[in-house]
Design an enzyme around this catalytic site. Structure first.
Site, short mmCIF file in Angstrom:
data_model
loop_
_atom_site.label_atom_id
_atom_site.label_comp_id
_atom_site.label_asym_id
_atom_site.label_seq_id
_atom_site.Cartn_x
_atom_site.Cartn_y
_atom_site.Cartn_z
N TYR A 207 50.98 -7.25 -7.90
CA TYR A 207 50.30 -8.02 -8.94
C TYR A 207 48.89 -8.30 -8.49
CZ TYR A 207 52.81 -8.95 -13.14
OH TYR A 207 53.36 -8.80 -14.38
N GLU A 209 46.20 -9.79 -10.79
CA GLU A 209 45.41 -10.34 -11.91
C GLU A 209 44.04 -10.75 -11.39
OE1 GLU A 209 47.82 -13.48 -13.43
OE2 GLU A 209 49.06 -12.13 -14.62
N ASP A 353 33.27 5.62 -28.48
CA ASP A 353 34.63 5.87 -27.99
C ASP A 353 34.75 7.38 -27.73
OD1 ASP A 353 37.28 6.48 -27.67
OD2 ASP A 353 38.01 5.25 -29.35
N THR A 379 39.77 7.36 -22.72
CA THR A 379 41.05 7.49 -22.04
C THR A 379 40.85 8.41 -20.83
OG1 THR A 379 41.63 9.31 -23.51
CG2 THR A 379 42.49 7.15 -24.09
N LYS A 382 43.03 12.69 -21.17
CA LYS A 382 42.80 13.85 -22.05
C LYS A 382 41.96 14.86 -21.26
CE LYS A 382 43.46 11.27 -26.31
NZ LYS A 382 43.33 9.81 -26.10
N ARG A 388 47.66 8.34 -17.61
CA ARG A 388 47.51 7.59 -18.86
C ARG A 388 46.71 6.35 -18.56
NH1 ARG A 388 50.28 10.53 -22.90
NH2 ARG A 388 49.65 8.84 -24.26
N1 PLP Z 1 40.24 6.52 -29.33
C1 PLP Z 1 40.31 7.79 -29.73
C2 PLP Z 1 39.10 8.42 -30.34
C3 PLP Z 1 41.49 8.53 -29.58
O1 PLP Z 1 41.57 9.79 -30.01
C4 PLP Z 1 42.61 7.90 -28.99
C5 PLP Z 1 43.88 8.63 -28.78
O2 PLP Z 1 44.07 9.76 -29.01
C6 PLP Z 1 42.50 6.56 -28.61
C7 PLP Z 1 41.29 5.90 -28.79
C8 PLP Z 1 43.67 5.78 -28.14
O3 PLP Z 1 44.16 6.07 -26.93
P1 PLP Z 1 45.63 5.52 -26.52
O4 PLP Z 1 46.61 6.41 -27.20
O5 PLP Z 1 45.59 5.60 -25.04
O6 PLP Z 1 45.74 4.11 -27.01
#
Ligand code: PLP
Length: 575
Positions: A207, A209, A353, A379, A382, A388
């Site tokens: 842990y 935090e 994002d 993320t 990918k 993950r």
């Molecule tokens: N943002 C975008 C543009 C995505 O394509 C994705 C997932 O494919 C996410 C956020 C979310 O990721 P997660 O599935 O890890 O929550």
């Protein structure tokens, strides 16, 4: 057709060249692992390159030639599944096959002349493993010994297999599926083996935090190190001022940004879900569309590209608190600078994002929004090919608010084993070969887009700048859902997808989304990418005929077998 892998050191080079020529004459496919001159070489290097191929069952048998054949046979026999025989006359050549089921032969390059060797090879190839149960039993005993050695070196898999065979077999099933099917799901990849192994660690128990140096738990000195390393690496990778590596997922990363800078009811402007945006950019069914007032921009009806004039008009009209750029199924580069200028003009924050193209941006082959955006989320699983999870990058001035929004705002204890694995993925992404990988990812996607176009499909936007190709399959009289399902039965995994302004329902849309991150990880290039599109087309053109589906399935198996990725892991697990 018989396939052989061959190798020699300097002492065997000349004989190897003659053997290769002989194989060519008799129609045996022969892969040469070196050496390629008589310059002095170390026999273990070549012997292991050949033996590895035999261990992975990529050829019918192997041939190794060094001064005596002894050194190379010793090396080869270290590899699981390899039964290397040192042969020196017709009798040993025959018996090695009949009694020992040898799959690799080693011999001297100094003692024998080519004519003699040719006879030995002939004898070996014409002999087969005896059907006598005595010999079969003995060879099985060799396999048992290998299994025991592997288990004692790495006992965890066998312990899990024995204790929980149901879960174990589901895991093996999933790995086999990934190994033998073609994965074109654009949001997926095959985690690098180093990142995978880093996940397997008892930092899981800790842990922590808080943040490095300021935790709510004691004993955090080692997890502090790992989190600090991950933060520094990812900052360097994207030239960012601040990094938070704790978000458990991309959605949670976006959630933390909104939490830090919006009140409930504030307006956010994101990319419309049906044009390629993500749920967490303000979709009505998602927290982001329930807690915040969401408005969206789409793509041009003519080009299917984001129309920055439209984005600006909406931003000026709606005056959102945050503008979000980034997508799940938009194949093209995004003009992050233009987004940031609009955000400045209307007094909004700008969130980029890059969940999908993060690896490509890190490698410099896709635009990196970090210089322009207040926050960048992505993320790590990918195109970055890690575990993950997710990351938030931000300007230093926003660091405190972002960190508080992650912890204690929206998460509890960070997953420290995952952060260790993220750190490894970031290190890998700094290597030159990661840049090569990302360049190839885009080349493969472009080759696929081109092949789809040639075969008469409607490729949305006419091509791609990333790993994603969005294809309208309706010109072929089929729907995305039908294609997804028939291809799965053929060994190809991808997902149905809405296309911009789709006239069909989301559960049975007009399109499919294709991604090249996973096939490129396993080493496939443009030729294979095009071949995969041809296989997809074969299934569609047959109107999902079951005979065609079955024959494509066999072709997929053959193709994936040539590009093993988790094969060694499977060997370990099933040993
Ligand atoms: N943002 C975008 C543009 C995505 O394509 C994705 C997932 O494919 C996410 C956020 C979310 O990721 P997660 O599935 O890890 O929550």
């Amino acid at each position: 057709m018989t396939r052989v892998v061959i190798g020699s050191d300097h002492a065997g080079f000349e004989l190897k060249e003659k053997v290769k020529k002989y194989f060519d004459e008799i129609g045996v496919i022969c892969e040469d692992k070196g050496v390629f001159s008589t310059n002095s070489a170390d026999y273990p290097d070549i012997a292991s390159a050949v033996a590895k191929e035999i261990s992975l069952r990529k050829a019918d048998f192997g041939v190794l030639i060094c001064g005596t054949g002894i050194g190379m046979s010793i090396v080869a026999n270290k590899f699981p599944g390899v039964r290397a025989a040192l042969i020196f006359n017709e009798y040993t050549a025959r018996m090695s096959r009949m009694h020992n089921d040898a799959n690799l032969l080693a011999f001297s390059g100094r003692i024998f002349d080519f004519e003699y060797v040719k006879e030995l090879l002939k004898t070996f190839m014409e002999s087969s493993f005896s059907s006598d149960s005595r010999h079969r039993k003995r060879v099985e005993k060799i396999a048992d010994i290998e299994r025991e050695i592997l288990e004692s070196a790495f006992p965890y898999f066998s312990s899990l297999r024995k204790f929980d065979p149901e879960v174990f077999s589901a895991i093996v099933g999933e790995i086999k599926k990934q190994e033998y099917m073609i994965n074109l799901i654009a949001s997926e990849n095959m985690i690098s083996l180093r990142s995978l192994i880093a996940l397997f660690n008892p930092m899981n128990n800790k842990y922590a935090e808080g943040y490095p140096g300021k935790r709510y738990y004691g004993g955090c000195e080692f997890v502090d190190q790992v989190e600090e390393i991950a933060r520094e690496r990812v900052k360097r990778l994207f030239s960012a001022e601040h990094a938070n590596v704790q978000p458990h997922s991309g959605t949670q990363a976006n959630q933390a940004v909104y939490l830090a800078f919006c009140e409930a009811g504030d307006k956010i402007l994101g990319f419309d879900l049906s044009s390629g945006g993500h749920l967490s950019h303000g979709a009505k069914v998602n927290f982001s569309g329930k807690i915040y007032k969401s408005v969206s921009y789409t793509v041009s009806k003519q080009t299917h590209l984001i129309d920055m004039n439209e984005v600006r008009e909406i931003a000026l009209r709606e005056r959102p608190k945050i503008i979000i750029a980034g997508a799940s199924s938009y194949p093209r580069a995004i003009d992050f600078r233009a987004f940031s200028e609009i955000a400045k003009e209307v007094g909004a924050y700008f969130l980029a994002d890059i969940a999908h193209p993060a690896g490509l941006a890190a490698a410099g082959v896709f635009p990196n929004p970090t210089p322009f955006a207040d926050f960048v989320t992505f993320t790590t699983h990918k195109t970055l090919r890690g575990p993950r999870g997710a990351v938030i990058l931000s300007k230093s001035e926003h660091a405190k608010k972002i960190d508080s929004a992650v912890f204690p705002g929206s998460q509890g204890g960070p997953f420290m084993h995952v952060i260790a694995s993220k750190a490894v993925a970031f290190k890998e992404a700094m290597e030159d070969d990661f840049k090569d990988y990302c360049t190839q990812v885009i080349r493969n996607a472009r080759a696929m887009a081109d092949e789809f176009l040639k075969l008469g499909y409607n490729v949305i936007t006419g091509g791609t700048d990333s790993h994603i190709v969005l294809v309208d399959v309706t010109p072929k009289g089929v729907s995305g859902a039908e294609v997804e399902s028939a291809l799965y039965n053929s060994g190809i995994v991808l997902n149905k997808n809405v296309i911009p302004f789709d006239q069909r329902p989301p559960m049975n849309p007009s399109g499919i989304r294709v991604g090249t991150a996973a096939i490129t990880t396993r080493g496939m290039k443009e030729e294979e990418a095009r071949k995969i599109v041809q296989l997809i087309n074969k299934v569609i053109a047959s109107k999902f005929d079951s005979n065609v589906i079955n024959s494509v399935k066999n072709e997929v198996k053959e193709l994936t077998s040539g590009y093993p990725y988790y094969k060694e892991l499977l060997n370990h697990m099933e040993s």
